[in-house]
Design an enzyme around this catalytic site. Structure first.
Site, mmCIF file in Angstrom:
data_model
loop_
_atom_site.group_PDB
_atom_site.id
_atom_site.type_symbol
_atom_site.label_atom_id
_atom_site.label_comp_id
_atom_site.label_asym_id
_atom_site.label_seq_id
_atom_site.Cartn_x
_atom_site.Cartn_y
_atom_site.Cartn_z
ATOM 1 C CD GLU A 50 -64.743 2.621 -77.191
ATOM 2 O OE1 GLU A 50 -65.382 2.154 -77.791
ATOM 3 O OE2 GLU A 50 -63.878 1.069 -76.725
ATOM 4 C CD GLN A 113 -57.354 0.803 -83.078
ATOM 5 O OE1 GLN A 113 -56.670 0.691 -81.599
ATOM 6 N NE2 GLN A 113 -58.171 -0.190 -82.876
ATOM 7 C CE LYS A 162 -48.848 -1.201 -76.356
ATOM 8 N NZ LYS A 162 -49.570 -2.470 -77.841
ATOM 9 C CG MET A 478 -88.423 17.467 -78.075
ATOM 10 S SD MET A 478 -89.887 18.173 -77.288
ATOM 11 C CE MET A 478 -89.618 18.026 -75.514
HETATM 12 C C1 LIG Z 1 -77.681 12.316 -79.777
HETATM 13 C C2 LIG Z 1 -78.685 12.589 -80.836
HETATM 14 N N1 LIG Z 1 -79.578 13.249 -81.668
HETATM 15 C C3 LIG Z 1 -80.467 13.696 -82.055
HETATM 16 C C4 LIG Z 1 -81.168 14.669 -81.268
HETATM 17 C C5 LIG Z 1 -82.500 15.265 -81.072
HETATM 18 N N2 LIG Z 1 -83.474 15.194 -80.653
HETATM 19 C C6 LIG Z 1 -84.061 15.380 -79.157
HETATM 20 S S1 LIG Z 1 -84.861 14.572 -78.869
HETATM 21 C C7 LIG Z 1 -85.574 13.651 -80.248
HETATM 22 C C8 LIG Z 1 -86.268 12.959 -80.209
HETATM 23 C C9 LIG Z 1 -86.175 11.462 -79.418
HETATM 24 O O1 LIG Z 1 -86.694 10.543 -79.306
HETATM 25 P P1 LIG Z 1 -87.514 9.003 -78.924
HETATM 26 O O2 LIG Z 1 -86.729 8.824 -77.716
HETATM 27 O O3 LIG Z 1 -88.716 8.207 -78.876
HETATM 28 O O4 LIG Z 1 -88.414 9.852 -77.246
HETATM 29 P P2 LIG Z 1 -89.388 10.488 -77.069
HETATM 30 O O5 LIG Z 1 -89.635 12.208 -76.842
HETATM 31 O O6 LIG Z 1 -91.094 9.982 -77.991
HETATM 32 O O7 LIG Z 1 -89.742 10.818 -75.942
HETATM 33 C C10 LIG Z 1 -84.087 13.722 -81.372
HETATM 34 C C11 LIG Z 1 -84.125 12.650 -82.082
HETATM 35 C C12 LIG Z 1 -80.405 14.752 -79.733
HETATM 36 N N3 LIG Z 1 -81.446 15.565 -78.513
HETATM 37 N N4 LIG Z 1 -79.275 13.902 -79.282
#
Ligand SMILES: Cc1ncc(C[n+]2csc(CCOP(=O)(O)OP(=O)(O)O)c2C)c(N)n1
Length: 564
Positions: A50, A113, A162, A478
């Site tokens: 979803e 649910q 429903k 990041m």
């Molecule tokens: C749902 C969610 N969980 C955690 C985060 C925190 N967060 C921001 S960037 C990141 C890392 C992303 O890694 P990746 O997708 O490999 O991208 P990169 O930065 O390596 O390009 C995280 C864990 C987030 N933004 N969204």
């Protein structure tokens, strides 16, 4: 004629011109699925989660300007939509989410649910409804679309028990919508517009700061006309990319935490800022009490509550940007001081050009490693800027913003406000459904893509030919960057030793997979991948240590940028 609530629901969508619904069935909405069976006008696309369905509706809305639609069942179906709803809410995206609910009599009984989705979604919807009678469905649905798409757009949720879907009523779709207490103000006050023009033309170091509101209001043409008529330098937020052509010499690029040097210096030294459809997010302002210390601020926004929220504003204008900018253009045409203004601000533009020259966006190439920025540059070169780009969240998102040039609105779709990993792939599918002839590319990280990778099955089932380019650094890039800069390089839980073979994974889903492991291969692999039919994953092994620069450390003023 008497119809069941479920039939009324489908009929209303058809009569309101809804073409595509992204959804997932379940007990509470089975009657709707029965009514949808072999229905010819409303096409249902079965997603795999979803959350994917809501992001698809969101991507569809961002790419097309129409309202996206999503349908889910009660309980877990409904709660799975919350992240997608909050994502759309933060970025003011018009979507309508329909959820099934347990029968009215069971509400509050901890029924199977059951989830109080109206309560849960209240803080992240623009409005929400619990429908109590089948006869109300057409009115409520029409109102939902009206509220989602007018004023400051946003998500609206309609919860349908429903028994309401099973009971019968006469189908009457009202001609007009009248929601008490909801009257968005579209016309900017002429006196305020004049004050804004006077303030702007009295400035010596003006800057336009444009946000996603420009795109939402379809006001890019007006913004460009005014900006060019007055030769105003302009910087955009992440959400505003494409609101003004990125390749125009007046464009300073993005501002804020990962903004360009010239944009952040421009804002920090400006004497007047014209803020259009932007909300002074903390990722933009940096340390708020040192933001734009010399500037008077004109702020135009359709949402009065967004004005004065984060910064002190000298001239507030509430109205639709299209209307207000048109008034400003008209005023500019009638004034004698415009030529003198352009003359007096030319030195400022020279200063900005100088900053751009001394500190352009850049990175250090390496012989044996693929630089992710280089990959984004190649995507731009190959697509000639004509693709619709979606992103995941993290470094991939920032590089996609920095190293691809967006000349048109609705070509860069990203989760700005909430920063939702897992957004990019389903958003790309939604955008591709809305824009079938376009090349749609998700620029992804290896971690984010795994959050909604299952939607590849949706793309394969419906033949939606999205292309995913994974900037695969095998780390949560990041977060790792923050750990390197601010946590003494303790990479706590950010290295991913086990990640799937994305080429095999693509094939397992019935899509195509490609891989690049050397810089010399990147362009040809991208070209091959983009030319291949159907959904494609292109896995590019990039330098895991690369950082996003410039960077303003959290809580620091914009002038304290860390540079390459
Ligand atoms: C749902 C969610 N969980 C955690 C985060 C925190 N967060 C921001 S960037 C990141 C890392 C992303 O890694 P990746 O997708 O490999 O991208 P990169 O930065 O390596 O390009 C995280 C864990 C987030 N933004 N969204």
């Amino acid at each position: 004629m008497q119809m069941t609530g479920a039939e009324i629901f489908v009929r209303t969508l058809a009569d309101l011109g809804v073409e595509t619904v992204f959804g997932y069935p379940g007990g509470a909405v089975l009657h709707i699925y029965d009514a949808l069976f072999q229905h010819t006008k409303v096409r249902h696309m079965l997603c795999r989660h979803e959350q994917g369905a809501v992001h698809m509706a969101d991507g569809y809305a961002r790419a097309s300007g129409k309202t996206g639609v999503c349908l889910v069942t009660s309980g877990p179906g409904a709660t799975n939509t919350v992240t997608g709803i909050a994502t759309a809410y933060m970025d003011s995206i018009p979507i309508v989410v329909f959820s099934g609910q347990v029968p009215t009599l069971l509400i509050g009984n901890d029924a199977f649910q059951e989830a109080d989705i109206v309560g849960i979604s209240r803080p992240c919807t623009k409005h929400n409804y619990l429908v109590k009678e089948a006869k109300d469905l057409p009115r409520v649905i029409k109102e939902a679309f009206y509220i989602a798409s007018t004023g400051r757009p946003g998500p609206v949720l309609v919860d349908m028990p429903k028994d309401v879907l099973v009971s019968s009523a006469r189908y009457v779709l009202p001609d007009k919508v009248d929601v008490r207490g909801y009257k968005p103000n579209y016309e900017g006050h002429p006196k305020q517009v004049e004050s804004a023009m006077r303030m702007l033309l009295s400035s010596e170091r003006p800057v336009v700061y444009a946000g996603g509101g420009v795109i939402l209001s379809n006001a890019s043409a007006e913004l460009s006309e005014l900006t060019r008529a007055l030769s105003l330098p302009i910087t955009t937020t992440l959400m505003g990319m494409g609101a003004f052509p990125g390749s125009d010499p007046l464009c300073l690029g993005m501002l804020g935490m990962h903004g360009t040097y010239q944009a952040n210096m421009a804002i920090s030294n400006a004497d007047v800022i014209l803020a259009v459809g932007a909300r002074f997010d903390d990722r933009v302002t940096g340390k708020i009490d040192e933001f734009a210390p010399h500037a008077k601020i004109v702020h135009i926004d359709i949402d009065p509550t967004s004005i004065q929220k984060n910064v002190r504003v000298d001239v507030p204008i509430v109205g639709d940007l299209k209307d207000v900018l048109r008034k400003m253009i008209k005023s500019a045409k009638g004034r004698k001081d415009v030529a003198a203004f352009r003359e007096k601000t030319s030195e400022w533009r020279e200063q900005l050009a100088d900053w751009a020259k001394t500190h352009p966006l850049s990175y250090k190439p390496a012989k044996d490693k693929i630089k992710p920025q280089y990959v984004v540059e190649q995507i731009y070169r190959i697509t000639k800027g004509n693709a619709i780009i979606t992103t995941e969240v993290g470094q991939n998102q920032m590089w996609a913003a920095q190293f691809y040039t967006y000349d048109k609105p609705r070509t860069f779709l990203t989760s700005g406000g909430l920063g939702t990993m897992g957004y990019g792939l389903p958003a790309a599918i939604g955008a591709q459904v809305a824009m079938p002839g376009r090349l749609v590319i998700d620029i992804a990280g290896d971690a984010s893509i795994q959050m909604n990778i299952q939607e590849l099955a949706t793309a394969v089932q419906f033949g939606v030919p999205v292309k995913v380019v994974i900037l695969n650094n095998r780390v949560l890039g990041m977060v790792r960057q923050w750990q390197e800069l601010f946590f003494q390089g303790k990479y706590s839980e950010t290295i991913q030793p086990k990640i799937p073979d994305f080429v095999l994974l693509a094939e397992a889903y019935g899509a195509k997979g490609f891989r690049a492991t050397k810089t010399e291969e990147v362009a040809s692999v991208l070209k091959k991948g983009f030319a291949a039919e159907g959904p494609v994953i292109i896995d590019v092994e990039v330098d895991p240590e690369e950082m996003v620069y410039p960077m303003v450390p959290a809580g620091a003023p914009l002038t304290k940028m860390l540079l390459v």
